[in-house]
Design an enzyme around this catalytic site. Structure first.
Site, PDB file in Angstrom:
ATOM      1  N   TYR A   1      -2.446  -1.082  10.131  1.00  0.00           N
ATOM      2  CA  TYR A   1      -2.490  -1.336   8.682  1.00  0.00           C
ATOM      3  C   TYR A   1      -1.167  -0.890   8.047  1.00  0.00           C
ATOM      4  O   TYR A   1      -0.541  -1.652   7.299  1.00  0.00           O
ATOM      5  CB  TYR A   1      -3.678  -0.598   8.068  1.00  0.00           C
TER       6      TYR A   1
ATOM      7  N   SER B   1       0.871  -1.181   0.000  1.00  0.00           N
ATOM      8  CA  SER B   1       0.000   0.000   0.000  1.00  0.00           C
ATOM      9  C   SER B   1       0.909   1.232   0.000  1.00  0.00           C
ATOM     10  O   SER B   1       2.098   1.139   0.343  1.00  0.00           O
ATOM     11  CB  SER B   1      -0.851  -0.022   1.272  1.00  0.00           C
TER      12      SER B   1
HETATM   13  N1  NAP Z   1      -8.567  -0.548  -2.579  1.00  0.00           N
HETATM   14  C1  NAP Z   1      -7.493   0.201  -2.441  1.00  0.00           C
HETATM   15  O1  NAP Z   1      -7.528   1.401  -2.764  1.00  0.00           O
HETATM   16  C2  NAP Z   1      -6.219  -0.400  -1.891  1.00  0.00           C
HETATM   17  C3  NAP Z   1      -5.086   0.452  -1.798  1.00  0.00           C
HETATM   18  C4  NAP Z   1      -3.887  -0.084  -1.302  1.00  0.00           C
HETATM   19  C5  NAP Z   1      -3.828  -1.417  -0.932  1.00  0.00           C
HETATM   20  N2  NAP Z   1      -4.949  -2.219  -1.015  1.00  0.00           N
HETATM   21  C6  NAP Z   1      -4.803  -3.622  -0.623  1.00  0.00           C
HETATM   22  O2  NAP Z   1      -5.359  -4.452  -1.622  1.00  0.00           O
HETATM   23  C7  NAP Z   1      -5.831  -5.674  -1.054  1.00  0.00           C
HETATM   24  C8  NAP Z   1      -7.264  -5.912  -1.470  1.00  0.00           C
HETATM   25  O3  NAP Z   1      -8.052  -4.870  -0.929  1.00  0.00           O
HETATM   26  P1  NAP Z   1      -9.485  -4.438  -1.504  1.00  0.00           P
HETATM   27  O4  NAP Z   1      -9.453  -2.970  -1.610  1.00  0.00           O
HETATM   28  O5  NAP Z   1      -9.857  -5.272  -2.659  1.00  0.00           O
HETATM   29  O6  NAP Z   1     -10.375  -4.744  -0.208  1.00  0.00           O
HETATM   30  P2  NAP Z   1     -11.764  -5.503  -0.019  1.00  0.00           P
HETATM   31  O7  NAP Z   1     -12.685  -5.238  -1.143  1.00  0.00           O
HETATM   32  O8  NAP Z   1     -12.168  -5.172   1.374  1.00  0.00           O
HETATM   33  O9  NAP Z   1     -11.335  -7.025  -0.103  1.00  0.00           O
HETATM   34  C9  NAP Z   1     -10.541  -7.608   0.887  1.00  0.00           C
HETATM   35  C10 NAP Z   1     -10.720  -9.086   0.826  1.00  0.00           C
HETATM   36  O10 NAP Z   1      -9.972  -9.684   1.900  1.00  0.00           O
HETATM   37  C11 NAP Z   1     -10.802 -10.627   2.535  1.00  0.00           C
HETATM   38  N3  NAP Z   1     -10.455 -10.813   3.922  1.00  0.00           N
HETATM   39  C12 NAP Z   1     -10.422  -9.884   4.901  1.00  0.00           C
HETATM   40  N4  NAP Z   1     -10.141 -10.461   6.069  1.00  0.00           N
HETATM   41  C13 NAP Z   1     -10.006 -11.784   5.836  1.00  0.00           C
HETATM   42  C14 NAP Z   1      -9.749 -12.915   6.647  1.00  0.00           C
HETATM   43  N5  NAP Z   1      -9.615 -12.800   7.976  1.00  0.00           N
HETATM   44  N6  NAP Z   1      -9.668 -14.125   6.095  1.00  0.00           N
HETATM   45  C15 NAP Z   1      -9.854 -14.276   4.751  1.00  0.00           C
HETATM   46  N7  NAP Z   1     -10.113 -13.256   3.933  1.00  0.00           N
HETATM   47  C16 NAP Z   1     -10.199 -12.018   4.464  1.00  0.00           C
HETATM   48  C17 NAP Z   1     -12.202 -10.052   2.409  1.00  0.00           C
HETATM   49  O11 NAP Z   1     -13.150 -11.062   2.605  1.00  0.00           O
HETATM   50  P3  NAP Z   1     -14.714 -10.706   2.814  1.00  0.00           P
HETATM   51  O12 NAP Z   1     -15.174 -10.215   1.494  1.00  0.00           O
HETATM   52  O13 NAP Z   1     -15.293 -11.992   3.176  1.00  0.00           O
HETATM   53  O14 NAP Z   1     -14.767  -9.664   3.875  1.00  0.00           O
HETATM   54  C18 NAP Z   1     -12.182  -9.498   0.998  1.00  0.00           C
HETATM   55  O15 NAP Z   1     -12.522 -10.477   0.043  1.00  0.00           O
HETATM   56  C19 NAP Z   1      -5.649  -5.519   0.450  1.00  0.00           C
HETATM   57  O16 NAP Z   1      -4.468  -6.165   0.864  1.00  0.00           O
HETATM   58  C20 NAP Z   1      -5.525  -4.022   0.656  1.00  0.00           C
HETATM   59  O17 NAP Z   1      -4.794  -3.710   1.806  1.00  0.00           O
HETATM   60  C21 NAP Z   1      -6.127  -1.727  -1.492  1.00  0.00           C
END
Ligand code: NAP
Length: 252
Positions: free
Chosen positions: A172, A159
């Protein structure tokens, strides 16, 4: 830190992931869902790992409806999983699919945006468990299998706050800095003769539930969607990035 740009003229060959088995954590939603669908569309057998079965089933259905290779669903809550759960997963992959060519650590927990002075210690431990300890345990369990693949890729999700600290991002931010460190240590252990390469990727600002939770006042229509950023993931998980190792990359 060594950074690397994904070639901007990269076009993804149609079946670039054919015959490959790729494990994606957090595959039911957001970026993990989009990357899982894209991997399957490019020929991969995808293992969909996540904690909400209904979401994993809908990704499974979308892959099969599109005529992709039959995926596998692996429900697992990374917060509660102990080392033996990770080992069992690796054993199941070996016995049922026989190989593992890619591992995308994508699941993530945001935690709360709070000054460190007031950060809830229990929440701190939960975020570190999901964002750092689970990727370590899963990588450790899968490494013997990955080492047997002809050309394997491990990709950790970082991130912007994993590369520069920012007020209130607490556990985080610390977990994402640590994931960069984990990537670098593992990359250094796997020298240039290794067939396993290890990198990290910062997705940038992407329209997902996590982003909306972190920035509730932001207009989501101004952000790229998860589908918009799958290309760098396909590049890094596929054979064309064979020489990219130990790098911190940006998806946008
Ligand atoms: N979106 C952004 O702008 C952004 C920016 C920088 C980094 N990131 C990183 O990108 C990655 C994906 O994020 P996203 O934005 O796509 O977030 P998201 O839509 O919230 O998806 C996160 C996923 O992780 C799963 N998860 C969370 N806790 C878990 C657990 N205890 N066991 C198994 N699965 C779990 C969630 O499952 P559920 O659906 O069942 O809750 C969900 O499918 C993350 O590592 C995040 O830190 C995102």
């Amino acid at each position: 830190m060594s950074t690397h740009k994904i070639p901007n003229d990269y076009t993804v060959p149609a079946n670039v992931l054919a015959e490959r088995v790729i494990l994606v954590t957090g595959a039911g939603d957001g970026i993990g869902k989009a990357v899982s669908l894209a991997c399957a569309a490019h020929g991969a057998t995808v293992i969909l790992l996540g904690r909400t079965v209904a979401k994993l089933e809908s990704v499974y259905d979308a892959i099969t409806a599109a005529g992709g290779p039959q995926p596998a669903i692996y429900p697992m809550d990374l917060e509660g999983a102990v080392p033996n759960d990770h080992r069992q997963l690796a054993q199941r992959i070996e016995s049922e699919l026989g190989r593992l060519d890619g591992l995308l650590h994508n699941a993530g927990l945001l935690g709360s945006l709070t000054p460190l002075e007031h950060y809830d210690p229990v929440e701190w431990l939960r975020v570190i468990q999901v964002n750092l300890n689970a990727p370590f345990l899963l990588t450790q369990a899968c490494l013997p299998l990955l080492k047997r693949a002809p050309d394997a890729s491990v990709l950790f999700t970082s991130s912007g706050v994993g590369r520069r600290g920012r007020a209130y991002w607490g556990a985080y931010s610390a977990s994402k800095f640590a994931i960069e460190g984990l990537m670098q240590v593992l990359a250094d252990e796997l020298d240039e003769n290794s067939r396993v390469r290890v990198n990290s990727i910062n997705p940038g600002r992407v329209r997902t539930a996590m982003r909306a939770a972190a920035y509730p006042a932001e207009n989501p229509a101004e952000l790229l969607t998860p589908q918009d950023i799958v290309l760098p993931y396909l590049y890094l998980l596929g054979p064309d990035s064979r020489d990219v190792h130990g790098r911190a990359l940006d998806a946008q």
